[in-house]
Each structure stands twice: as structure tokens, then as C-alpha cells.
Design a protein around this motif. Sequence first.
Motif, PDB file in Angstrom:
ATOM      1  N   PRO A 200      78.852  61.760 -12.131  1.00 49.67           N
ATOM      2  CA  PRO A 200      77.857  60.689 -12.019  1.00 49.67           C
ATOM      3  C   PRO A 200      78.388  59.595 -11.086  1.00 49.67           C
ATOM      4  CG  PRO A 200      78.388  61.199 -14.317  1.00 49.67           C
ATOM      5  CD  PRO A 200      79.427  61.850 -13.466  1.00 49.67           C
ATOM      6  N   LYS A 231      73.702  62.759  -9.567  1.00 52.46           N
ATOM      7  CA  LYS A 231      73.543  62.005 -10.815  1.00 52.46           C
ATOM      8  C   LYS A 231      73.823  60.528 -10.507  1.00 52.46           C
ATOM      9  CE  LYS A 231      75.426  65.761 -13.668  1.00 52.46           C
ATOM     10  NZ  LYS A 231      76.532  66.104 -14.605  1.00 52.46           N
ATOM     11  N   ARG A 264      67.046  62.800 -11.790  1.00 49.36           N
ATOM     12  CA  ARG A 264      68.485  62.649 -12.040  1.00 49.36           C
ATOM     13  C   ARG A 264      68.926  61.181 -12.099  1.00 49.36           C
ATOM     14  NH1 ARG A 264      71.764  67.135 -11.737  1.00 49.36           N
ATOM     15  NH2 ARG A 264      70.665  69.077 -11.257  1.00 49.36           N
ATOM     16  N   LEU A 347      75.506  63.518 -19.131  1.00 53.71           N
ATOM     17  CA  LEU A 347      75.921  63.148 -17.779  1.00 53.71           C
ATOM     18  C   LEU A 347      77.292  63.719 -17.454  1.00 53.71           C
ATOM     19  CD1 LEU A 347      74.861  59.416 -17.233  1.00 53.71           C
ATOM     20  CD2 LEU A 347      74.154  61.389 -15.870  1.00 53.71           C
TER      21      LEU A 347
END
Length: 360
Positions: A200, A231, A264, A347
Amino acid sequence: MRKTGKKVAIAGTSWLAAAFVLWPSAGSAVPDENCFDRRTQPYTSVVDGHLHFRPFGGEAVPFKEMVSYLKKSGVRHATVFGIGQRLPVDSPCTYYLDCPGTPVLPSLKNDFANAESVVEFKPKDVDLALSMTFPDLAHPESVPAGMRSLDKEYPGMFRWMGEVNLIKQAILPNRHEPADSEDIRRWAPFMRELRERGFPLTIHSDLGSNENPTRYLHLMREVLKLYPDNKIVWAHMGLSKELTAMDPDEHIGILKELLAEYPRLTLDLSWRVLEDEYFSKPGVRAKYAAFLDAHPTRAIPGTDFVASRKKSYEVYEEELRVTSRINRELGDEAFRDIALGQNYFNLLGNGKSAPEICKV
């Protein structure tokens, strides 16, 4: 006031005492229970997805002590941010706002310091996700080399990138150079690397100011348009101390649009500015709670605590309580996904599961 039915708040005095009992390890069930009972258990988040273990300048809270803050408060999962921008080592300042004109520039130093602390202390009772906070988004050509440096010294240890600054108005007086549309297009190499690793990316990107609430929205739109498969976590939902008077309906409308268009995208609920300037206002908390209930899988919690040695456990405890107050208004699905960490686990892709909510 205690609520019944779908939304239930804990009595205000028992949250800390319960913290030790409730969360002995990641993803575990409550002792003698198969579910999380919101009538008796804390409303505070067990995840801190936005926590700075290093300050802008000066001495940090020692790593081992900071981990003890998490344990004591009931937090069992945290993202280990440094501060990507450091004050000069010869500066007496610990906070950029106290020193306008003093440069606050990107550096790898805090990421190395955090990684070395994890290696040295190897915390067992708290799950920590190391994050790369060094990137200078206005000069993205330097990012792949920085990633390689951290990989070489600490292979496989980093699992996140951010908080990184796209546009942060608060540090413009400290020579912060915002990224522009041309810079964003040149992120492609490191964004590809993040996708491949599944990392992420937490981005601080101010929406605007009270004078022009959406002045910088085009920058976040550009990022999402160019990198829809990454992400991306939008820190503070785009809000800031420079934007304290935005119409909540307008803000929520923008968030709804972006969440619908970019699956996302995740919202970061960190920083007490959200509670102090928005959620706590009459009639506003219910609007944001309804928004989060309608998008339960699209947000993660955090304190945005900056671990300067001038701060204590009591400060961290307060930040956690303040930033968690919105949790009391959430329905069970959003509470589990946000406060109990399911979205955060998803995540990271770590396979952990939050407990189910007890039926009442």
C-alpha cells in the motif's frame, strides 16, 4: 450514552482496563468468547495504521517504549512510519511549524533507524509493518535507488510505503516542493514496483484550504487515474488544519465519487483534526458514520501520533481515544472492518481475520 442494537458504544471508563484482556495476540478470539462484544469492550481501534515512530527533529520516544504504548493502549497492529522529511541535525526545532524558513527535506535516515530498531528489539506482542517514508514525489527518479538501499540492508522487512507528501500546505514555508502532474507521470517505475510487491502507498495530499477547498483535488485525481491498480491510501481523507470549514456534504460527495471510480482507493481516518474540526460538530458525525457504514471496506484507522521525546504515553492514549470516537457510531460491519482491523489486514495481505461482532 450506551446504544443498543446494531450500533453499540462501550461505557466510557472501562476501555483501557479491558485492553489487556481483549487482545492477547493478532486475530485471536476474546477469552471465553467467540466474538467481540461491543457492549462491554473498548471502542478504540486495535490498529494504528498511521503512526510516526520518528519525529521531524530532536529526540524520539525510544522504540521499545513506543511499543509499550501500543501494548498498554490495546493496539496490536501498527504501521511503522518514520518522517520522510527531516529538520537539519543542527536545528533546535522538533516541529516544522515552530521554524518557518528552516528546510524540511526528504531523507532515508528515519527508515534506516526504524528498521534497525525492529531488528534489535524484535517485538513479539505487536505486529509492526515497516514503511518506506523517504520518497520525494517531486523527484521520483530517486525513489527506486532508495528502495534498493533499504532492500539491501533489510531484505523483506518493509511492507508499506508512506506517509509521502504530494501536497502538504503546512510545510510549504519549509521548502516543501509539491509534485505536479508531470512529476506524477514519472512515478511509473516505483509505482510498478509497489504493485508487484503488493505494498500500500499512503499519500498526504491536501484537498485545499478554507479559501479554496478543492484547489489540489486534481493532483489526487491524476494519481488515481494513472495508477488505478495500486493500493493507494489517502491520508486524513484529504483534510488538514488549512481546511477546517469544508461543507461535509461536499467532502463526502467527492469521497463517494472517487471510491466508486477507483476500487483500490482506501481512506485513512487518522489525525485528530478530523474529530476536532468535523466529526464532533452537531449533525456532522452521523453523516460521516453513515458514509463509512455504506463503504465499510474502504477505510483504516490511525492516530498520526509523532513520537517526539517531548510526548508521553498519556498523549498517545488521548490521540487514540480521540481518533477512535467515530467508531462508536459505526454499524457492526464497519466497526469490524475498520476498528478491529479487517481492512488493514486485507491491505497488507497478511491473512489475518478480525473477530466477528457478538449478536445482541
